[in-house]
Design an enzyme around this catalytic site. Structure first.
Site, PDB file in Angstrom:
ATOM      1  N   LYS A 130     -94.127  29.542 -33.998  1.00 19.40           N
ATOM      2  CA  LYS A 130     -92.927  30.189 -33.442  1.00 19.40           C
ATOM      3  C   LYS A 130     -92.783  29.936 -31.945  1.00 19.40           C
ATOM      4  CE  LYS A 130     -90.508  31.966 -35.383  1.00 19.40           C
ATOM      5  NZ  LYS A 130     -89.334  31.244 -35.917  1.00 19.40           N
ATOM      6  N   ASP A 167     -96.843  26.772 -38.667  1.00 17.91           N
ATOM      7  CA  ASP A 167     -95.855  26.348 -39.668  1.00 17.91           C
ATOM      8  C   ASP A 167     -96.088  24.904 -40.083  1.00 17.91           C
ATOM      9  OD1 ASP A 167     -93.727  28.705 -39.706  1.00 17.91           O
ATOM     10  OD2 ASP A 167     -94.592  28.478 -37.723  1.00 17.91           O
ATOM     11  N   ARG A 172     -85.009  24.850 -44.603  1.00 20.61           N
ATOM     12  CA  ARG A 172     -85.655  25.028 -43.292  1.00 20.61           C
ATOM     13  C   ARG A 172     -86.588  23.842 -43.065  1.00 20.61           C
ATOM     14  NH1 ARG A 172     -87.736  30.741 -41.557  1.00 20.61           N
ATOM     15  NH2 ARG A 172     -87.364  29.749 -39.531  1.00 20.61           N
ATOM     16  N   GLN A 230     -89.812  39.027 -34.880  1.00 21.94           N
ATOM     17  CA  GLN A 230     -90.735  39.191 -36.019  1.00 21.94           C
ATOM     18  C   GLN A 230     -91.941  40.041 -35.632  1.00 21.94           C
ATOM     19  OE1 GLN A 230     -89.320  36.267 -35.187  1.00 21.94           O
ATOM     20  NE2 GLN A 230     -88.995  34.944 -36.937  1.00 21.94           N
ATOM     21  N   ARG A 289     -89.285  34.817 -45.124  1.00 28.79           N
ATOM     22  CA  ARG A 289     -89.616  33.837 -44.085  1.00 28.79           C
ATOM     23  C   ARG A 289     -91.132  33.799 -43.926  1.00 28.79           C
ATOM     24  NH1 ARG A 289     -92.478  37.046 -41.815  1.00 28.79           N
ATOM     25  NH2 ARG A 289     -92.701  35.571 -40.144  1.00 28.79           N
ATOM     26  N   GLY A 290     -91.589  32.887 -43.062  1.00 31.75           N
ATOM     27  CA  GLY A 290     -93.030  32.705 -42.890  1.00 31.75           C
ATOM     28  C   GLY A 290     -93.475  31.542 -43.760  1.00 31.75           C
TER      29      GLY A 290
HETATM   30  O1  MRU Z   1     -89.094  31.674 -38.519  1.00 34.11           O
HETATM   31  P1  MRU Z   1     -90.114  32.370 -39.340  1.00 34.11           P
HETATM   32  O2  MRU Z   1     -90.054  33.852 -39.284  1.00 34.11           O
HETATM   33  O3  MRU Z   1     -90.207  31.828 -40.742  1.00 34.11           O
HETATM   34  O4  MRU Z   1     -91.397  32.014 -38.531  1.00 34.11           O
HETATM   35  C1  MRU Z   1     -92.491  31.487 -38.993  1.00 34.11           C
HETATM   36  C2  MRU Z   1     -93.596  32.319 -38.590  1.00 34.11           C
HETATM   37  O5  MRU Z   1     -93.720  33.424 -39.073  1.00 34.11           O
HETATM   38  C3  MRU Z   1     -94.528  31.848 -37.624  1.00 34.11           C
HETATM   39  O6  MRU Z   1     -94.235  30.863 -36.790  1.00 34.11           O
HETATM   40  C4  MRU Z   1     -95.926  32.219 -37.921  1.00 34.11           C
HETATM   41  O7  MRU Z   1     -96.562  32.547 -36.770  1.00 34.11           O
HETATM   42  C5  MRU Z   1     -96.692  31.141 -38.647  1.00 34.11           C
HETATM   43  S1  MRU Z   1     -96.348  30.974 -40.287  1.00 34.11           S
HETATM   44  C6  MRU Z   1     -96.276  32.488 -40.978  1.00 34.11           C
END
Ligand code: MRU
Length: 340
Positions: A227, A216, A62, A175, A21-22
């Protein structure tokens, strides 16, 4: 866990079920997913229709991190240029490698640019640690390497600047509590995990110097999707006159979107992620129910922080204002795409 992903089905499951993820890592995985898609298409009866179906499958995994669709579109363009299935597969592999390498390079550069912000604060605090608050995990576990929000922290730490990170636990998937805390610990960076709702209180007491988050999807006008819970941290930072920066590579910018609140698709995940919490008990990962069985739950995974609450964006090309003008100064070649 190290998992081998050898098919599009496995890659799609790994992305949607968050084995990985990320934003940056989702993009890199999307790039390699397209290589797998091209390989599977090459051994099918109809290359084009198989590739089309598998591209859709990856695209559906996603919705919020634009790195995924950016990587898939880049692969589609590269694959389309080649004439034979063999060449298409080869090009898809090379493009996936480029996307992954670029992610690591961009994140390293973000660290170098973001360092200046921390250095300036360090000069004012004369040797006392800089307290940085972060939300979710935007470190090397979320990208190919270095990370975004954590990259300046690691760079500052390497330069001998004293930093301490307040790590929001980041309900419901935690996370922060699980990944960011682990990463910082592995790196030897002092940190403290806090409940998600503690940030405003710490800011009021002068215990936060800087808020650094990832993104994101960032629109051409500088609205930042990150997030869930990021927006309220930005509000609290503004109320307390604290700098709030989002760190992101250009692969997280959506030049076709302007109004983040209206346009960015916000992923809704399974409410069970809110109903249940998982953690360590007696050496194993266990899951327990938190909510009464009859209470419904809702699980919006991201929120949008409007650009007016963002002090600046830290990108691989430098730091800019969170606005169209700011972004175009760094990426003048994107004016066309953004205005179309
Ligand atoms: O849902 P995830 O774990 O894929 O979340 C994304 C994130 O890790 C964040 O929103 C992050 O702060 C920015 S992108 C790594």
């Amino acid at each position: 866990v190290v998992e081998d992903l050898a098919t599009v089905d496995q890659m799609a499951a790994a992305i949607s079920q968050m084995h990985l993820r990320g934003a940056g890592l989702i993009g890199a995985a999307g790039g390699y997913g397209m290589y797998l898609a091209a390989s599977e298409a090459a051994s099918s009866k109809d290359f084009e229709s198989t590739l089309h179906a598998k591209t859709d499958q990856l695209m559906q995994t996603r919705p919020t991190a634009v790195n995924l669709s950016n990587a898939i579109h880049r692969q589609q363009a590269a694959i389309a240029k080649e004439t034979s299935p063999e060449k298409k597969v080869h090009t898809a592999f090379e493009t996936a490698r480029l996307i992954a390498e670029e992610d690591a390079r961009f994140c390293r550069q973000i660290g170098e640019h973001g360092l200046k912000i921390i250095q300036e604060l360090a000069e004012k605090k004369r040797g006392r640690p800089i307290n940085i608050l972060t939300h979710c995990n935007a470190g090397w576990l979320a990208f190919v390497d270095y990370g975004t929000a954590l990259s300046p922290v690691y760079t500052a730490h390497t330069h001998g600047i004293k930093v301490h990170v307040w790590v929001d636990e980041t309900r419901p998937r935690n996370q922060g509590a699980m990944l960011t805390a682990w990463e910082l610990g592995e790196h030897g960076v002092p940190h403290t995990v806090i409940a998600d709702n503690a940030a405003g209180h710490l800011m009021q007491r002068g215990e936060v110097d800087l808020v650094l988050v990832g993104s994101d999807r960032t629109t051409a006008k500088g609205d930042v999707a990150n997030k869930i819970g990021t927006y309220t941290k930005a509000l609290a930072a503004r109320d307390n006159n604290l700098p709030f920066y989002a760190a992101l590579p250009s692969s997280s910018i959506d030049w076709t979107m302007h109004d983040g609140l209206k346009e960015i698709p916000i992923e809704k995940r399974n409410p069970d992620e809110v109903h249940f919490v998982q953690g360590w008990a007696e050496g194993e990962i266990k899951k327990v129910r938190l909510t009464p069985e009859k209470s419904p739950a809702q699980n919006d995974a991201f929120d949008v922080t409007p650009s007016r609450l963002v002090t600046g964006l830290i990108t691989e090309r430098g730091i800019c204002e969170a606005s169209e003008g700011g972004l175009f100064k760094l990426y003048p070649e994107k004016k066309e795409t953004a205005r179309r």
